[in-house]
Design a protein around this motif. Structure first.
Motif, short mmCIF file in Angstrom:
data_model
loop_
_atom_site.label_atom_id
_atom_site.label_comp_id
_atom_site.label_asym_id
_atom_site.label_seq_id
_atom_site.Cartn_x
_atom_site.Cartn_y
_atom_site.Cartn_z
N GLN A 13 -46.17 -25.77 -52.92
CA GLN A 13 -46.51 -24.37 -53.07
C GLN A 13 -45.59 -23.77 -53.99
O GLN A 13 -44.39 -23.84 -54.00
CB GLN A 13 -46.43 -23.71 -51.58
CG GLN A 13 -47.09 -22.38 -51.93
CD GLN A 13 -47.21 -21.59 -50.55
OE1 GLN A 13 -47.41 -22.17 -49.78
NE2 GLN A 13 -46.43 -20.40 -50.55
N SER A 14 -46.30 -23.05 -54.90
CA SER A 14 -45.27 -22.30 -55.85
C SER A 14 -44.73 -21.03 -55.21
O SER A 14 -45.54 -20.24 -54.37
CB SER A 14 -46.38 -21.92 -57.02
OG SER A 14 -45.47 -20.79 -58.06
N ILE A 20 -49.38 -14.63 -55.82
CA ILE A 20 -50.88 -14.55 -56.44
C ILE A 20 -51.11 -13.00 -56.39
O ILE A 20 -51.38 -12.67 -55.31
CB ILE A 20 -51.86 -15.52 -55.79
CG1 ILE A 20 -51.39 -17.14 -56.07
CG2 ILE A 20 -53.15 -15.36 -56.33
CD1 ILE A 20 -52.25 -17.85 -55.20
N MET A 29 -54.54 -16.93 -45.07
CA MET A 29 -53.77 -17.46 -46.13
C MET A 29 -52.35 -17.19 -46.15
O MET A 29 -51.66 -16.82 -47.23
CB MET A 29 -54.29 -17.20 -47.47
CG MET A 29 -55.81 -17.61 -47.65
SD MET A 29 -56.07 -19.42 -47.58
CE MET A 29 -55.24 -19.81 -49.15
N SER A 56 -49.69 -18.29 -45.48
CA SER A 56 -48.48 -19.17 -46.25
C SER A 56 -48.62 -19.00 -47.63
O SER A 56 -47.33 -19.58 -48.28
CB SER A 56 -48.81 -20.74 -45.76
OG SER A 56 -49.84 -21.14 -46.54
N THR A 57 -49.26 -18.20 -48.43
CA THR A 57 -49.46 -18.09 -49.86
C THR A 57 -48.85 -16.80 -50.08
O THR A 57 -49.27 -15.62 -49.43
CB THR A 57 -50.82 -18.02 -50.42
OG1 THR A 57 -51.24 -19.60 -50.17
CG2 THR A 57 -50.77 -18.24 -51.73
N LEU A 82 -48.54 -13.33 -51.85
CA LEU A 82 -49.70 -12.50 -52.48
C LEU A 82 -49.12 -11.07 -52.93
O LEU A 82 -48.11 -10.66 -52.26
CB LEU A 82 -50.98 -12.23 -51.47
CG LEU A 82 -51.59 -13.41 -51.13
CD1 LEU A 82 -52.71 -13.16 -50.01
CD2 LEU A 82 -52.29 -14.19 -52.10
N ILE A 133 -58.32 -17.41 -53.50
CA ILE A 133 -56.81 -17.61 -53.30
C ILE A 133 -56.48 -18.73 -53.42
O ILE A 133 -55.52 -19.22 -54.18
CB ILE A 133 -56.35 -16.94 -52.00
CG1 ILE A 133 -56.78 -15.22 -51.80
CG2 ILE A 133 -54.79 -17.07 -51.93
CD1 ILE A 133 -56.55 -14.79 -50.70
N ALA A 134 -57.25 -19.83 -52.51
CA ALA A 134 -56.93 -21.17 -52.66
C ALA A 134 -57.20 -21.99 -54.01
O ALA A 134 -56.28 -22.61 -54.33
CB ALA A 134 -57.72 -22.08 -51.46
N ARG A 140 -54.10 -20.51 -56.05
CA ARG A 140 -52.94 -21.43 -55.86
C ARG A 140 -52.93 -22.72 -56.24
O ARG A 140 -51.79 -23.27 -56.69
CB ARG A 140 -52.96 -21.39 -54.33
CG ARG A 140 -51.61 -21.95 -53.66
CD ARG A 140 -51.68 -22.04 -52.22
NE ARG A 140 -52.61 -22.79 -51.64
CZ ARG A 140 -53.10 -22.89 -50.21
NH1 ARG A 140 -52.55 -22.23 -49.44
NH2 ARG A 140 -54.15 -23.53 -49.97
N PRO A 143 -48.63 -22.26 -61.63
CA PRO A 143 -48.08 -21.20 -61.03
C PRO A 143 -47.92 -20.24 -62.06
O PRO A 143 -47.97 -18.81 -61.60
CB PRO A 143 -46.79 -21.55 -60.52
CG PRO A 143 -46.61 -23.05 -61.08
CD PRO A 143 -48.04 -23.69 -61.65
#
Length: 222
Positions: free
Chosen positions: A3-4, A8, A35, A37-38, A40, A208-209, A212, A216
């Motif tokens: 994961q970057s 996002i 989401m 873990s991402t 944002l 979002i996915a 992702r 990046p």
């Protein structure tokens, strides 16, 4: 997949008198939670559903009659109220007496953003208008809203009495129209994917996915 760490961006183009935007906010919150873990960055961007509303606002009933016709007013709220109920929003359209011009409210959101209170300001304005029936074009109402979320009252009053951020707000509205936004909410994810309307959380999460999974490196937001 590694994961970057690059956040996002999610630009939410919205108007504070748009009930579907309030519903969209709740669905965005669910998508963001899904989401988690991402990383944002959510930004709320201005739009005007009806820029012809005068600066002082107008009678809500007059506005609805003019826009939809008196015979349709009672029907147009039914699907919104049903969707709102599913998201925990108890709309009180019967309390709304004024349809405001929303430029000042969008300016206040800009001020709140500069104090890291943007989301709280958006939430407060939605609740004031749709749950309490307050005139969010009224400067006193806006000043109280600023105080409610912890903004300095004197600073907010001075800000609203000036024309600060008005050009920025109008430019962003024009930018939204120029890139083809005709209805709100519109979610622009990673400056690349658009989710149009108050879609179910899975569609926002899906965008979002996708963002992702992309490189990046993102273009400058909005």
């Amino acid at each position: 997949m590694k994961q970057s760490a690059t956040p996002i961006s999610i630009d939410v183009i919205s108007d504070v008198v748009c009930p579907w935007c309030f519903i969209g906010k709740r669905r965005l919150e669910k998508a963001v939670a899904a989401m988690s873990s991402t990383p944002l960055i959510v930004r709320w961007r201005p739009f005007q559903l009806d820029p012809t509303v005068p600066e002082e606002g107008m009678s809500r009933q007059e506005y609805l009659n003019r826009k939809f016709g008196a015979e349709r007013v009672s029907e147009i709220h039914k699907p919104v109220m049903a969707a709102g109920a599913m998201e925990g929003i108890d709309f009180h359209f019967d309390k709304i007496e004024r349809s405001p011009n929303t430029i000042a409210a969008h300016r206040l959101i800009q001020l709140a953003h500069s104090r890291d209170l943007e989301e709280a300001m958006v939430e407060r304005l939605f609740r004031l208008y749709f749950l309490e029936g307050k005139d969010i074009g009224d400067r006193a109402v806006l000043t109280n809203a600023a105080a409610d979320i912890g903004l300095d009252v004197k600073a907010a009053t001075s800000f609203l009495e000036s024309n600060a951020a008005e050009e920025d707000v109008r430019n962003e509205i024009e930018t939204a129209r120029r890139i083809g936004v005709t209805g709100v909410p519109t979610f622009i994810v990673g400056n690349r994917y658009a989710v149009i309307g108050a879609q179910e959380p899975r569609y926002i999460a899906g965008a979002i996915a996708k963002a992702r999974a992309d490189s990046p490196a993102q273009a400058e937001s909005f």
